[in-house]
Write a protein that holds these residues in place. Structure first.
Motif, PDB file in Angstrom:
ATOM      1  N   SER A 102     -52.118  19.106  20.957  1.00 14.47           N
ATOM      2  CA  SER A 102     -51.229  18.393  21.871  1.00 14.47           C
ATOM      3  C   SER A 102     -51.277  18.997  23.275  1.00 14.47           C
ATOM      4  O   SER A 102     -50.901  18.337  24.238  1.00 14.47           O
ATOM      5  N   ASP A 105     -54.870  17.414  27.165  1.00 11.96           N
ATOM      6  CA  ASP A 105     -54.496  16.109  27.714  1.00 11.96           C
ATOM      7  C   ASP A 105     -55.678  15.143  27.595  1.00 11.96           C
ATOM      8  O   ASP A 105     -56.310  14.778  28.583  1.00 11.96           O
ATOM      9  N   ASN A 106     -55.987  14.786  26.338  1.00 10.46           N
ATOM     10  CA  ASN A 106     -57.117  13.907  26.077  1.00 10.46           C
ATOM     11  C   ASN A 106     -56.824  13.123  24.801  1.00 10.46           C
ATOM     12  O   ASN A 106     -56.820  13.688  23.701  1.00 10.46           O
TER      13      ASN A 106
END
Length: 130
Positions: A102, A105-106
């Protein structure tokens, strides 16, 4: 949100390590590293410490998918699985891949994290005799 999942597992310590390694293998994970923390503390700090092992588990196919989507993902690999002696028996603990990924950021990581999570859940089920 917790960053790990754990289960108490019946058996002798070395047997639980072997069973964990086999269950990981059944789910496509190899153990790239096996760190004996107790041994290291004895050698480096001259102290006795309860049995504590860190297995660095990696599924090559999933790792490749992750690295293809996010080249710097390697800083979070391999997935650690810990086996240790507690007052109430042997514990197997593993990183929660969904919590761990988490931080990336993908959105391409979401399916990979869910896949690893499902595999780890099956490892825990195997170790629990389910």
């Amino acid at each position: 949100m917790t960053y790990y999942d754990k289960r108490h597992v019946a058996g002798e310590f070395e047997d639980v390590v072997a069973r964990t390694t086999a269950a990981l293998s059944d789910e496509g994970f190899g153990v790239l590293s096996d760190i004996d923390v107790s041994e290291a503390f004895e050698k480096k700090l001259d102290i006795e410490y309860p049995e504590y092992r860190i297995l660095g588990a990696c599924n090559p196919s999933l790792a490749k998918d992750g690295l293809d989507a996010e080249r710097d993902l390697g800083v979070l690999l391999p997935c650690n699985v810990v086996i240790y002696e507690a007052d109430d028996g042997i514990v197997v603990s593993a990183v929660d891949p969904e919590a761990m990924l988490s931080v990336v950021d993908n959105p391409e990581m979401d399916d990979i994290a869910a896949d690893v999570r499902a595999r780890f859940d099956r490892v825990f089920d195997t170790l629990s005799g389910r």
